[in-house]
Write an enzyme that holds these catalytic residues in place. Structure first.
Site, short mmCIF file in Angstrom:
data_model
loop_
_atom_site.label_atom_id
_atom_site.label_comp_id
_atom_site.label_asym_id
_atom_site.label_seq_id
_atom_site.Cartn_x
_atom_site.Cartn_y
_atom_site.Cartn_z
CE LYS A 62 0.66 -1.74 10.33
NZ LYS A 62 1.30 -3.10 9.20
N GLY A 106 2.06 7.67 5.60
CA GLY A 106 1.95 6.64 4.35
C GLY A 106 0.88 7.38 3.60
N GLY A 148 -4.72 4.94 2.93
CA GLY A 148 -4.33 4.18 5.07
C GLY A 148 -4.66 4.99 5.98
CD GLU A 161 3.68 12.96 6.74
OE1 GLU A 161 3.58 12.40 5.03
OE2 GLU A 161 4.60 12.59 6.95
CB CYS A 187 6.10 12.90 2.46
SG CYS A 187 6.81 13.26 3.40
#
Length: 522
Positions: free
Chosen positions: A183, A239, A243, A263, A300
């Site tokens: 996606k 993300g 989410g 993650e 991140c």
């Protein structure tokens, strides 16, 4: 050429009327192409093709899978400067960063190709039969890892190449023998389509089955339908916590729950110990500022929390940190939404009790992120969990402790993190073993005198951490062990040798390392 289609297997498809547009975060302008949002029937067709492809792809010879992965890398490189320009335009990231990320993407694919050819990743374990064992005969048992089925991968906002369409999640899933449905991230629609075309071209050149790769465009409803589809067997996601947790909850509400390897970010606490501070507090402050502001704080592994003990040296460190962040020119963030969230979340944190601003907190107002730091007493940090939340961007909070005991309490209060860093001398480590141990229990990777930004892609890397840094801290999304997110174990009991998978046959025709009756052997 970008056409704005979904790819249902190798077939371009535009069934729906809903459209998306990619925007340049540097100037807010939309790119000219419209991108078709996938319909539920297109998603179902993609999963059906992937399910059919799985029956063939899971049994394709390892060498052919490796050829496919290497061909993807070759096709990505063949896109040349056009891919770099598009990725820069859709992300606001500089050319050098995208070129480096492209190299990492291709190297990951080649790394997994080598892993698949070598073969030991299947963890072949054999216990041979002892038919005359008393009081009961021992059967012949042979175990290995195998693919699980179609996997859904969600592209990441902060890595348009290395954690997106052909990134580590896709590479590891394909390496294990699973078809992939990506996606696309809404911020990188053109980049995603270009890379999707490269994957499909590689699949055609290497003779992969139709449906081994598909790509769909869309927002939350498209992602939800994909995760809920009964033939999807696992999900890879990088993300936000919101989410990732939503996908995790959705997957566990299915009749057949499936793993979601999400993650979800981290504040990556950095503990700064007294003896280390005495060496050169100003230089240490500048080094930390460089890590905080790297990539506009959109890694991140950005060090969003600093912890130290009150001292003149810590004050000098804080002053140098604040000044270095102020001197760093603001840069374009990944998209308007991320920039707005950064300033809104930062503003809210600065209004919390005990938080003292260090620098100028003015919002740039044009999608550019300006670095900033603030301080708070440990006593307030320990009482207020809002201060423990990630602010995605070039911001870090310095927690000032009264003593080593309070520093240990801060370590114990933290939630799961991707990384934890110790800026320390060896004597600091010896004098603060309980704090070091407390931090090690909270993180997936612990660093000694380094910066957490920068994740080496290699077998020894672990990029994951206890919840809420990731949904399953046992698994990594970086390095060769990432493949195990998309496998399961199967044991063959008393099977005829000629019917066993190649890796488990008595003669070991692939020559892979196996554990036979407790001993490693080829």
């Amino acid at each position: 050429m970008i056409k704005g289609t979904n790819f249902i297997g190798s077939t371009p498809s535009k069934e729906g009327t809903a459209q998306l547009f990619a925007n340049n975060p540097a100037n807010g302008e939309a790119f000219p192409e419209s991108f078709s949002v996938a319909t539920t029937s297109e998603i179902d067709d993609a999963v059906a093709k992937a399910t059919q492809a799985f029956q063939v792809y899971k049994s394709i010879a390892p060498a052919k899978k490796a050829d496919f992965l290497e061909a993807i890398a070759d096709e990505i490189m063949a896109l040349g400067d056009a891919l770099v320009a598009r990725a820069c335009g859709e992300s606001g990231l500089p050319e050098g960063r995208i070129q480096g990320e492209r190299g990492r993407t291709c190297n990951q694919l080649k790394m997994f190709a080598n892993l698949v050819r070598e073969g030991s990743w299947v963890n072949a374990t054999i216990d041979t039969a002892i038919p005359d064992r008393a009081p009961a005969p021992k059967p012949d048992l042979r175990k290995m890892e195998v693919a699980i089925g179609p996997v859904a991968i969600f592209g990441a906002s902060n890595f348009p190449l290395a954690f997106s369409t052909a990134g580590g999640d896709t590479a590891s899933a394909l390496a294990a023998g699973n078809p992939v449905i990506v996606k696309a991230h809404e911020s990188h629609l053109g980049t995603n389509e270009m890379v999707s075309q490269a994957i499909l071209k590689a699949a055609q050149k290497t003779g992969m089955p139709e449906g081994v790769f598909s790509m769909v465009n869309g927002g939350i409803p498209v992602g939800q339908h994909l995760v809920k589809h009964p033939q999807i067997k696992a999900v890879g996601f990088t993300g936000s916590f919101r989410g990732g947790k939503a996908l995790f909850d959705l997957a566990n509400q299915r009749d057949e729950p499936i793993p979601v390897y999400a993650e979800m970010g981290s504040i990556n606490p950095t503990f700064i110990f007294p003896n280390k501070l005495k060496e050169s507090p100003a230089d240490l402050g500048k080094a930390v500022a460089g890590s905080v502001s790297m990539g506009v704080g959109q890694f991140c592994t950005n060090p969003g929390l600093l912890v130290g003990i009150q001292s003149p040296e810590l004050e000098a460190f804080s002053s140098a940190l604040s000044q270095a962040l102020a001197d760093t020119a603001p840069s374009t963030m990944l998209n308007k939404g991320i920039a707005e969230s950064y300033y809104a979340n930062r503003k809210a944190l600065l209004e919390e009790k005990g938080v003292t601003l260090s620098g100028n907190a003015t919002s740039m107002g044009d999608n550019r992120g300006q670095g900033l730091t603030a301080t708070v007493p440990a006593s307030e940090f320990l009482k207020n969990t809002k201060l423990h939340e990630e602010i995605f961007g070039p911001f870090t909070l310095l927690v000032v402790c009264e003593n080593g005991s309070e520093m240990k309490q801060v370590a114990q209060s933290l939630q799961g993190q991707l990384t934890g860093t110790l800026l320390a001398t060896e004597s600091d480590m010896i004098q603060n073993t309980e704090t070091v141990d407390a931090l090690s229990q909270k993180v997936g990777r612990i660093l000694f005198n380094g910066m957490p930004t920068g994740v080496e892609v290699c077998p020894a890397m672990h990029h994951g951490g206890p919840f809420p840094a990731s949904t399953n801290g046992k698994y990594t999304s970086v390095g060769t062990d990432a493949i195990y997110r998309f496998t399961r174990s199967i044991c063959y009991q008393n099977w005829p040798d000629q019917m066993l998978p190649t890796e488990l046959k008595a003669e070991n025709p692939m020559g892979v390392w196996r554990k036979v009756n407790g001993e490693l052997s080829k």
